[in-house]
Design a protein around this motif. Structure first.
Motif, PDB file in Angstrom:
ATOM      1  N   GLU A  46      18.141   2.154   5.774  1.00 33.06           N
ATOM      2  CA  GLU A  46      17.316   2.217   4.564  1.00 33.06           C
ATOM      3  C   GLU A  46      15.994   2.927   4.842  1.00 33.06           C
ATOM      4  N   HIS A  47      15.410   2.638   5.973  1.00 38.48           N
ATOM      5  CA  HIS A  47      14.137   3.285   6.326  1.00 38.48           C
ATOM      6  C   HIS A  47      14.342   4.780   6.544  1.00 38.48           C
TER       7      HIS A  47
ATOM      8  N   ALA B 106      13.638  10.993   1.909  1.00 38.96           N
ATOM      9  CA  ALA B 106      13.332  11.192   0.486  1.00 38.96           C
ATOM     10  C   ALA B 106      11.838  11.355   0.235  1.00 38.96           C
ATOM     11  N   LEU B 107      11.011  10.578   0.936  1.00 36.09           N
ATOM     12  CA  LEU B 107       9.576  10.532   0.648  1.00 36.09           C
ATOM     13  C   LEU B 107       8.725  11.262   1.678  1.00 36.09           C
ATOM     14  N   GLY B 108       9.299  11.518   2.852  1.00 38.56           N
ATOM     15  CA  GLY B 108       8.469  12.013   3.943  1.00 38.56           C
ATOM     16  C   GLY B 108       7.667  10.858   4.529  1.00 38.56           C
ATOM     17  N   PRO B 109       7.043  11.051   5.673  1.00 40.36           N
ATOM     18  CA  PRO B 109       6.280   9.961   6.303  1.00 40.36           C
ATOM     19  C   PRO B 109       4.953   9.710   5.601  1.00 40.36           C
TER      20      PRO B 109
ATOM     21  N   ARG C 160       0.815  -1.213   0.000  1.00 40.29           N
ATOM     22  CA  ARG C 160       0.000   0.000   0.000  1.00 40.29           C
ATOM     23  C   ARG C 160       0.848   1.264   0.000  1.00 40.29           C
ATOM     24  N   PHE C 161       2.017   1.178   0.603  1.00 39.28           N
ATOM     25  CA  PHE C 161       2.900   2.339   0.708  1.00 39.28           C
ATOM     26  C   PHE C 161       4.289   1.942   0.218  1.00 39.28           C
ATOM     27  N   PRO C 162       4.473   1.798  -1.099  1.00 41.28           N
ATOM     28  CA  PRO C 162       5.763   1.348  -1.626  1.00 41.28           C
ATOM     29  C   PRO C 162       6.845   2.410  -1.441  1.00 41.28           C
ATOM     30  N   GLY C 163       8.072   1.929  -1.426  1.00 39.15           N
ATOM     31  CA  GLY C 163       9.208   2.837  -1.348  1.00 39.15           C
ATOM     32  C   GLY C 163       9.865   2.893   0.013  1.00 39.15           C
ATOM     33  N   TYR C 164       9.147   2.478   1.071  1.00 38.10           N
ATOM     34  CA  TYR C 164       9.718   2.542   2.414  1.00 38.10           C
ATOM     35  C   TYR C 164      10.431   1.245   2.808  1.00 38.10           C
ATOM     36  N   GLY C 165      10.119   0.150   2.133  1.00 37.65           N
ATOM     37  CA  GLY C 165      10.744  -1.122   2.475  1.00 37.65           C
ATOM     38  C   GLY C 165      10.150  -1.793   3.700  1.00 37.65           C
ATOM     39  N   PHE C 166       8.847  -1.549   3.955  1.00 40.79           N
ATOM     40  CA  PHE C 166       8.211  -2.127   5.137  1.00 40.79           C
ATOM     41  C   PHE C 166       8.320  -3.649   5.187  1.00 40.79           C
ATOM     42  N   ALA C 167       8.298  -4.310   4.033  1.00 41.55           N
ATOM     43  CA  ALA C 167       8.363  -5.771   4.014  1.00 41.55           C
ATOM     44  C   ALA C 167       9.708  -6.277   4.517  1.00 41.55           C
ATOM     45  N   GLU C 168      10.737  -5.443   4.397  1.00 38.64           N
ATOM     46  CA  GLU C 168      12.069  -5.875   4.815  1.00 38.64           C
ATOM     47  C   GLU C 168      12.367  -5.501   6.266  1.00 38.64           C
ATOM     48  N   HIS C 169      12.250  -4.224   6.607  1.00 33.34           N
ATOM     49  CA  HIS C 169      12.647  -3.790   7.954  1.00 33.34           C
ATOM     50  C   HIS C 169      11.479  -3.717   8.926  1.00 33.34           C
TER      51      HIS C 169
END
Length: 291
Positions: free
Chosen positions: A189-190, A196-199, A173-182
């Motif tokens: 990375e987060h 870069a993207l803001g919250p 739902r919120f790509p680019g943050y890497g939630f699936a990894e960290h």
């Protein structure tokens, strides 16, 4: 009046020694409670409680502190806990509630609510690290309880696997943050993605690092969450099998009452494609420990 003899539990007695000692004293149903996501700056806080059966049926292969297991091992243990537990419950507290009420308040309230939701009423409660009041039964806060007591370890696995599955869903739902990894923890990375993207609306705006990149760091913590940023979690819950909006609704601070057959268990099912196993201890590093 005679004083009953002391019960001594040896440190080298193994993961089941504390529960077995309590059961020998007449506390048949010993519940453990733990949480996942306390140190994350994004995603929900998840608390779980579990009561394991007495004897061999309650002994689960590979059961350990969830942070010391690989993702694949956690999934196997999770399935065994769900299959064998006399009762278990999982409570999900969304990020906006953590912002509104504070992390520690939400943490204790979520564990209290999970314990109150157990369909088998505990006779004794073991919690990881923090004592939980208002339980109406005796209890003990155990330092590193998920490495000392089997029921606490089982609760830690339930909470961790549930939260990881939610974070994988949030990654889509919120790509680019890497939630699936960290999983929302504060990794390099987060932090780079936040700059870069803001919250996004699943971040915890009361956390200093999130508030700083949101431009709202000069406001009091409870005022940092922007208007309209608190509507994602119930929508997410509605999309997760077994996790309906009731998992998020209401004040999670009811005192523990009598839990009969009508007491519900907040569910925990979500299909997820297997991920490549990571090295043991990946979550210890994410949560501020040492590999």
């Amino acid at each position: 009046m005679l004083t009953p003899p002391r019960t001594v539990v040896r440190r080298d007695g193994g993961l089941y020694a504390l529960e077995r000692a309590l059961q020998r004293r007449g506390f048949r149903h010993v519940a453990g409670a733990d949480e996942a996501g306390r140190g994350a700056c994004a995603g929900p806080l998840v608390a779980a409680a579990a009561v394991l059966p007495e004897g061999r049926r309650g002994e689960i292969d590979e059961l350990a502190d969830s942070k010391l297991l690989t993702p694949a091992a956690r999934e196997r243990v999770y399935d065994e806990v769900v299959a064998r537990a006399l009762a278990y419950a999982v409570v999900v507290i969304p990020a906006e509630e953590v912002d509104a009420r504070g992390l520690h308040v939400c943490n204790l309230a979520a564990m209290r609510r999970a314990l109150a939701s157990l369909t088998t009423r505990p006779e004794y409660v073991l919690t990881d690290g923090f004592g939980v009041d208002g339980l109406d039964v005796p209890g003990l806060a155990v330092w590193k309880g998920d490495r000392v007591a089997a029921c606490v370890a089982a609760a830690s696995v339930l909470a961790k696997v549930t939260r990881d599955r939610i974070m994988v869903e949030l990654d889509g739902r919120f790509p680019g943050y890497g939630f699936a990894e960290h999983k929302g923890y504060i990794t390099a990375e987060h932090s780079a993605a936040l700059r870069a993207l803001g919250p996004c609306r699943e971040h915890r705006f009361s956390y200093v690092n999130v508030a700083a990149v949101s431009g709202r760091d000069g406001r009091p913590p409870r005022a940092r969450r922007p208007a309209g940023a608190d509507v994602a979690s119930p929508e997410l819950a509605a999309g997760l099998p077994g996790l309906g909006p009731g998992a998020f609704a209401g004040r999670p601070d009811e005192p523990m009452g009598h839990c009969g057959a009508s007491g519900g268990t907040v569910g925990v099912a979500l299909g997820e494609q297997p991920r490549p196993p990571a090295s043991v201890g990946e979550d210890v590093v994410m949560e501020g420990g040492v590999r």
